[in-house]
Design an enzyme around this catalytic site. Sequence first.
Site, PDB file in Angstrom:
ATOM      1  N   GLY A 217      -1.451  -8.386  -5.666  1.00  0.00           N
ATOM      2  CA  GLY A 217      -0.390  -7.380  -5.705  1.00  0.00           C
ATOM      3  C   GLY A 217      -0.043  -6.896  -4.314  1.00  0.00           C
ATOM      4  O   GLY A 217      -0.496  -7.436  -3.307  1.00  0.00           O
ATOM      5  N   GLY A 219       0.163  -4.072  -1.184  1.00  0.00           N
ATOM      6  CA  GLY A 219      -0.714  -3.032  -0.628  1.00  0.00           C
ATOM      7  C   GLY A 219      -1.787  -3.607   0.283  1.00  0.00           C
ATOM      8  O   GLY A 219      -1.960  -4.823   0.387  1.00  0.00           O
ATOM      9  N   GLU A 242       3.275 -13.149  -8.624  1.00  0.00           N
ATOM     10  CA  GLU A 242       4.642 -12.605  -8.611  1.00  0.00           C
ATOM     11  C   GLU A 242       5.201 -12.515  -7.187  1.00  0.00           C
ATOM     12  O   GLU A 242       6.250 -13.035  -6.876  1.00  0.00           O
ATOM     13  CB  GLU A 242       4.553 -11.228  -9.249  1.00  0.00           C
TER      14      GLU A 242
HETATM   15  C1  LIG Z   1       4.220  -7.024  -5.794  1.00  0.00           C
HETATM   16  C2  LIG Z   1       3.077  -6.772  -6.571  1.00  0.00           C
HETATM   17  O1  LIG Z   1       2.410  -5.816  -6.350  1.00  0.00           O
HETATM   18  S1  LIG Z   1       2.651  -7.761  -7.816  1.00  0.00           S
HETATM   19  C3  LIG Z   1       2.227  -6.928  -9.240  1.00  0.00           C
HETATM   20  C4  LIG Z   1       1.635  -5.670  -9.200  1.00  0.00           C
HETATM   21  N1  LIG Z   1       2.504  -4.519  -9.299  1.00  0.00           N
HETATM   22  C5  LIG Z   1       1.932  -3.359  -9.380  1.00  0.00           C
HETATM   23  O2  LIG Z   1       0.711  -3.270  -9.403  1.00  0.00           O
HETATM   24  C6  LIG Z   1       2.857  -2.162  -9.430  1.00  0.00           C
HETATM   25  C7  LIG Z   1       2.148  -0.862  -9.241  1.00  0.00           C
HETATM   26  N2  LIG Z   1       1.424  -0.770  -7.969  1.00  0.00           N
HETATM   27  C8  LIG Z   1       2.017  -0.293  -6.855  1.00  0.00           C
HETATM   28  O3  LIG Z   1       3.186   0.044  -6.846  1.00  0.00           O
HETATM   29  C9  LIG Z   1       1.190  -0.184  -5.573  1.00  0.00           C
HETATM   30  O4  LIG Z   1       0.173  -1.124  -5.628  1.00  0.00           O
HETATM   31  C10 LIG Z   1       0.588   1.241  -5.362  1.00  0.00           C
HETATM   32  C11 LIG Z   1       1.705   2.293  -5.265  1.00  0.00           C
HETATM   33  C12 LIG Z   1      -0.365   1.606  -6.461  1.00  0.00           C
HETATM   34  C13 LIG Z   1      -0.215   1.214  -4.037  1.00  0.00           C
HETATM   35  O5  LIG Z   1       0.569   0.663  -3.033  1.00  0.00           O
HETATM   36  P1  LIG Z   1       0.276   1.014  -1.495  1.00  0.00           P
HETATM   37  O6  LIG Z   1       1.381   0.427  -0.703  1.00  0.00           O
HETATM   38  O7  LIG Z   1      -1.106   0.629  -1.156  1.00  0.00           O
HETATM   39  O8  LIG Z   1       0.412   2.587  -1.582  1.00  0.00           O
HETATM   40  P2  LIG Z   1       0.274   3.723  -0.481  1.00  0.00           P
HETATM   41  O9  LIG Z   1      -1.145   4.085  -0.288  1.00  0.00           O
HETATM   42  O10 LIG Z   1       1.095   3.353   0.706  1.00  0.00           O
HETATM   43  O11 LIG Z   1       0.960   4.936  -1.249  1.00  0.00           O
HETATM   44  C14 LIG Z   1       2.282   4.865  -1.683  1.00  0.00           C
HETATM   45  C15 LIG Z   1       2.773   6.278  -1.941  1.00  0.00           C
HETATM   46  O12 LIG Z   1       2.027   6.832  -3.012  1.00  0.00           O
HETATM   47  C16 LIG Z   1       1.432   8.050  -2.611  1.00  0.00           C
HETATM   48  N3  LIG Z   1       0.116   8.103  -3.269  1.00  0.00           N
HETATM   49  C17 LIG Z   1      -0.799   7.122  -3.306  1.00  0.00           C
HETATM   50  N4  LIG Z   1      -1.849   7.538  -4.009  1.00  0.00           N
HETATM   51  C18 LIG Z   1      -1.600   8.782  -4.428  1.00  0.00           C
HETATM   52  C19 LIG Z   1      -2.300   9.714  -5.231  1.00  0.00           C
HETATM   53  N5  LIG Z   1      -3.485   9.446  -5.742  1.00  0.00           N
HETATM   54  N6  LIG Z   1      -1.716  10.880  -5.500  1.00  0.00           N
HETATM   55  C20 LIG Z   1      -0.517  11.186  -4.979  1.00  0.00           C
HETATM   56  N7  LIG Z   1       0.213  10.330  -4.228  1.00  0.00           N
HETATM   57  C21 LIG Z   1      -0.338   9.147  -3.960  1.00  0.00           C
HETATM   58  C22 LIG Z   1       1.325   7.959  -1.113  1.00  0.00           C
HETATM   59  O13 LIG Z   1       1.268   9.230  -0.509  1.00  0.00           O
HETATM   60  C23 LIG Z   1       2.610   7.215  -0.759  1.00  0.00           C
HETATM   61  O14 LIG Z   1       3.728   8.092  -0.809  1.00  0.00           O
HETATM   62  P3  LIG Z   1       4.599   8.409   0.522  1.00  0.00           P
HETATM   63  O15 LIG Z   1       5.148   7.083   0.974  1.00  0.00           O
HETATM   64  O16 LIG Z   1       5.656   9.348   0.084  1.00  0.00           O
HETATM   65  O17 LIG Z   1       3.616   8.971   1.506  1.00  0.00           O
HETATM   66  C1  LIG Z   2       9.434  -5.525  -8.735  1.00  0.00           C
HETATM   67  C2  LIG Z   2       8.001  -5.741  -8.905  1.00  0.00           C
HETATM   68  C3  LIG Z   2       7.108  -5.310  -7.815  1.00  0.00           C
HETATM   69  C4  LIG Z   2       5.698  -5.122  -8.294  1.00  0.00           C
HETATM   70  O1  LIG Z   2       5.241  -5.724  -9.244  1.00  0.00           O
HETATM   71  O2  LIG Z   2       4.974  -4.304  -7.714  1.00  0.00           O
END
Ligand SMILES: CC(=O)SCCNC(=O)CCNC(=O)[C@H](O)C(C)(C)COP(=O)(O)OP(=O)(O)OC[C@H]1O[C@@H](n2cnc3c(N)ncnc32)[C@H](O)[C@@H]1OP(=O)(O)O
Ligand SMILES: CCCC(=O)O
Length: 443
Positions: A217, A219, A242
């Site tokens: 994913g 991150g 993906e």
């Molecule tokens: C492309 C692919 O990923 S393939 C398939 C997977 N798709 C998914 O898993 C979708 C859901 N997952 C995701 O969107 C991401 O993995 C996330 C958001 C969980 C983590 O992504 P990262 O880029 O490591 O997140 P990051 O640590 O930079 O935090 C993103 C934002 O969330 C906020 N955040 C993260 N954790 C928390 C928390 N526990 N509480 C409050 N806010 C939080 C951060 O402050 C940041 O916000 P900002 O930009 O306004 O400061």
């Molecule tokens: C649009 C999809 C991106 C993700 O799975 O995080």
Amino acid sequence: MSLSEEYQKKLVTPEEAVRVVKSGDWIDYGSFAGQVVALDKALAGRAEELEDVKIRTYTSLRMPEVVKVDPESKHFIFNNWHFSGIDRKLHDQGAAWFIPMLYHEVPGIYRRFLDVDVAMIPVTPMDEHGYFNFGMQVSSTHAVCEKAKIVILEVNPNMPKCLGGKEESIHISEVDYIVEADWKMLQVPSGEPKEIEKKIASYILPLLEDGSCIQLGIGGMPNALGQMIAQSDLKDLGLHSEMFTESMVDMVESGRVTGARKNIDRFKVVYTFGFGTQRLYDFLHNNQQCAAYPVDYVNDPFIIAQNDKVASINNCIEIDLTGQVASESSGTRQISGTGGQFDFAYGSYHSKGGQSFMAMESTFKKGGELHSRINPIITPGGVVTTHRALVQYMVTEYGIVNLKGKATWERAEALISIAHPDFRDELIKEAEQLGIWRHSNKR
Ligand SMILES: CC(=O)SCCNC(=O)CCNC(=O)[C@H](O)C(C)(C)COP(=O)(O)OP(=O)(O)OC[C@H]1O[C@@H](n2cnc3c(N)ncnc32)[C@H](O)[C@@H]1OP(=O)(O)O
Ligand SMILES: CCCC(=O)O
């Protein structure tokens, strides 16, 4: 008419092309590193003449001009399937809206339910057979074009040509207008993994095997793991993921990835979109080892499951003590989206020898104060991205636990064992109050 005559006939300026847009229209804008730029600017120039023009896209990596000129959304309504940092800030300001989805369903959602008045799509230059390639944005792009009443292509010589399995390109006969642009591909470096991300990745690495078929994913942690895989002695790995990520270039170039043990798309690296640095774009350009497919193929859980030993590795934001995973919101604040997390968690379970990993740091800091991400309940208003019954491995810097088949009291015990030590006693008290703690549980 020859292909080049047809090209010249359809070639217009961006300002001429956007004249087709009417108030009330639904416009698709391309996605990720392939959102239109010249057409966006030209459409923004018409703001005062238009009302209620609705735009759909995924994950903006540039600030869209239509939002810059209309931050109060008086003329344009900016809708998004998956938020980037730019999108979530726009959403915080009331200038963007979220569209909930399971990513593998999106092409079907377009075909069955959505109207597209105008599709505006960045592409590579036309080839000798009259085809334009969608670059790294195969995703749901073909379905968008199928539904569109008018298709406008933004041809850019800098867009990598991503060879595909299907629906990675469009023929000139299906296109209404062509504009030309030469903006540079956005550079989105992954950054050096943090020590804590390497620690989390170090719990996952030993569970991967020769022949594992990997999805990473977005991150820092998945990136750290990709780099560790590249330096490991794992053999014959497959990639069916993906997103094509920067660390996948390392994995392939290290020789760890052959795809030889895949049951489908043998020897091919399969993905549906990607973005990163020029190194990634150069790697994907015309690369016969890679096959870009639409997301209703790549993320279909029943396609994912056809490969053995699928290992799906994704990040999350918060987990409650029963195992519900929130990955897309923090309370009511929309952070990103469901994306493909559910698709891969479900698909990997059905793969022979498949494993799904959810990972996060055990805490985060807000206003200088440390907060646990393992909580008795999801922060009120938070969105459950992955159902607790689907969650298998949960990983933090304090360890890895398998929740499959565990009762609520076992889940609470397992999850508290990987929480930050400063929060464990309080979590046990909360678990007792929730009735998910037994006297025999380990404290
Ligand atoms: C492309 C692919 O990923 S393939 C398939 C997977 N798709 C998914 O898993 C979708 C859901 N997952 C995701 O969107 C991401 O993995 C996330 C958001 C969980 C983590 O992504 P990262 O880029 O490591 O997140 P990051 O640590 O930079 O935090 C993103 C934002 O969330 C906020 N955040 C993260 N954790 C928390 C928390 N526990 N509480 C409050 N806010 C939080 C951060 O402050 C940041 O916000 P900002 O930009 O306004 O400061
Ligand atoms: C649009 C999809 C991106 C993700 O799975 O995080």
